[in-house]
Design a protein around this motif. Structure first.
Motif: not given
Length: 433
Positions: A322, A324, A337, A367
């Motif tokens: 991932t 973000p 996030v 997330y």
């Protein structure tokens, strides 16, 4: 050469009337758009070549075919009561502001008249800004550096190249194989500037810009011609002696390297300077977030994290990494996030989900789980149809979890105090422990 304007996700109908485009021009532009990197597998990622109209997608910029050009402007809300030309001028200003923030540029736009903003395309405005900045820089002196050279001279200069002396001149001691340093303007930085000037000379259709570029080409006449693909970007070191060239280097990268855009070319086909708004909005918000939180006890990471969703036991390997858009930490712990989406939110009255996709919600929940973040934000561009205020978040509690998932919007059409406005969202109602 005729030039046409359309906004992303709008249509430009075929025809010969005002606000329409002749079919043969539309065919040229659609062919060029299919060659762009953003075109995708089906070739319609930039323009949809329909039966009755061209339809722009989520990519903005300029397509310049052999006999015509098309400017695609982003869907940024400006004063609807103004004439279209003034609306387009306001959008160009906001788009260039977004580029300046994303590239960390300080651009002086005061020299451009309101008429220029209305009449010139985005490309010509960017070229003019670059030419003005480059002209000002070269008037203060082109950067130079010592370059090592070799030559066979009658008197020693610098130091003797012993190996070459006793091989090439063993029987002719009157010639000395010298190796010495010369202060030269033919540097990697100047070669990049010359390549940018040459490239923009082929791109520009403005007589004023062509004149500026010819003057700059004369200045760089003694600099070696290097193709953009072989330029040595890593060889350029920006320090206190040449720091006024930092922004010019960033602009040259914008034109030549394709950081946010793609350029295509070819005899008889044309060129394109295109920007994917999803990527630009993400970088724009990320830079603003970093500015907004300067001097606080919060730190910002852009496109970081890199935590993977899954882990294989045998062989040990991580899968589905991932990344973000924005991670905010306090004392090393993730507290927030943020993921940016260049999409249009719906009013809560019209749709309780506000048009937020299920995939985006699942992504944010992932997330929250992976980064143990108590606050998750989906950030969209603001528009007048939203009933709530800009940056006024709509918050939801995740079932079975203490984390908050919120949607919020940022008005990119209003550049006044935008860092302060964003800071208000980031610092409000901190959900961390």
């Amino acid at each position: 050469m005729p030039s046409y304007v359309v906004r992303e996700w709008d249509k430009l109908a075929y025809g010969d009337n005002v606000g329409q485009i002749p079919v043969h021009f539309a065919d040229q532009l659609a062919t060029l758009a299919r060659r762009a990197r953003f075109a995708g597998k089906g070739g319609s990622g930039v323009l949809e070549h329909g039966r009755h109209a061209l339809r722009a997608r989520g990519v903005v910029g300029i397509l310049a075919a052999e006999n015509c050009s098309l400017e695609i402007l982003p869907k940024i809300d400006v004063a609807a009561e103004e004439p279209v030309e003034k609306q387009n001028a306001a959008i160009r200003k906001r788009l260039i502001h977004m580029l300046a923030v994303a590239l960390n540029l300080k651009l002086d736009l005061g020299s451009l008249t309101e008429l220029a903003w209305q009449r010139e395309t985005l490309l010509e405005i960017l070229i003019r800004i670059f030419c003005d900045k480059l002209t000002e820089a070269v008037r203060k002196g082109m950067p130079r550096r010592y370059v090592e050279q070799e030559d066979d001279l009658s008197a020693l200069r610098g130091r003797l190249d012993v190996a070459r002396q006793f091989t090439r001149h063993a029987v002719n001691p009157s010639r000395l194989a010298c190796r010495f340093d010369v202060l030269s303007e033919d540097t990697s930085l100047n070669r990049i500037m010359k390549a940018a000037v040459s490239y923009l000379s082929r791109m520009s259709r403005s007589s004023g810009n062509q004149q500026r570029l010819r003057e700059l080409a004369f200045v760089y006449a003694e600099i070696a011609d290097i193709s953009p693909s072989t330029l040595r970007w890593d060889d350029v070191v920006i320090d206190r002696t040449n720091r006024r060239w930092r922004e010019l280097l960033s602009m040259a990268k914008l034109f030549l390297e394709g950081r946010y855009q793609t350029t295509t070319g070819g005899a008889g086909h044309g060129t394109a300077l295109l920007f994917e708004m999803n990527t630009l909005f993400e970088e724009y918000v990320g830079r603003l977030t970093s500015r907004a939180l300067q001097g606080t006890n919060l730190t910002v990471t852009l496109q970081g994290g890199l935590v993977s969703c899954l882990e294989l036991e045998e062989p040990r390997r991580e899968l589905f990494q991932t990344k973000p858009d924005i991670l905010i930490r306090r004392n090393g712990k993730v507290t927030h996030v943020i993921d940016t989406k260049w999409k249009k939110l719906s009013s809560r009255i019209d749709d309780p989900k506000q048009g937020v996709s299920q995939a985006d919600i699942y992504q944010m929940m992932a997330y929250g789980q992976l980064y143990r973040a108590p606050r998750l934000t989906l950030l969209y561009p603001h528009h007048p149809e939203l009933k709530g205020k800009e940056l006024d978040p709509v918050r939801h509690r995740i079932n079975g979890n203490k984390a908050i998932l919120e949607t919020a919007s940022l008005d990119v059409g209003n550049g006044k105090n935008i860092t302060d406005r964003l800071q208000h969202l980031l610092m409000s109602d901190d959900c961390s422990d």
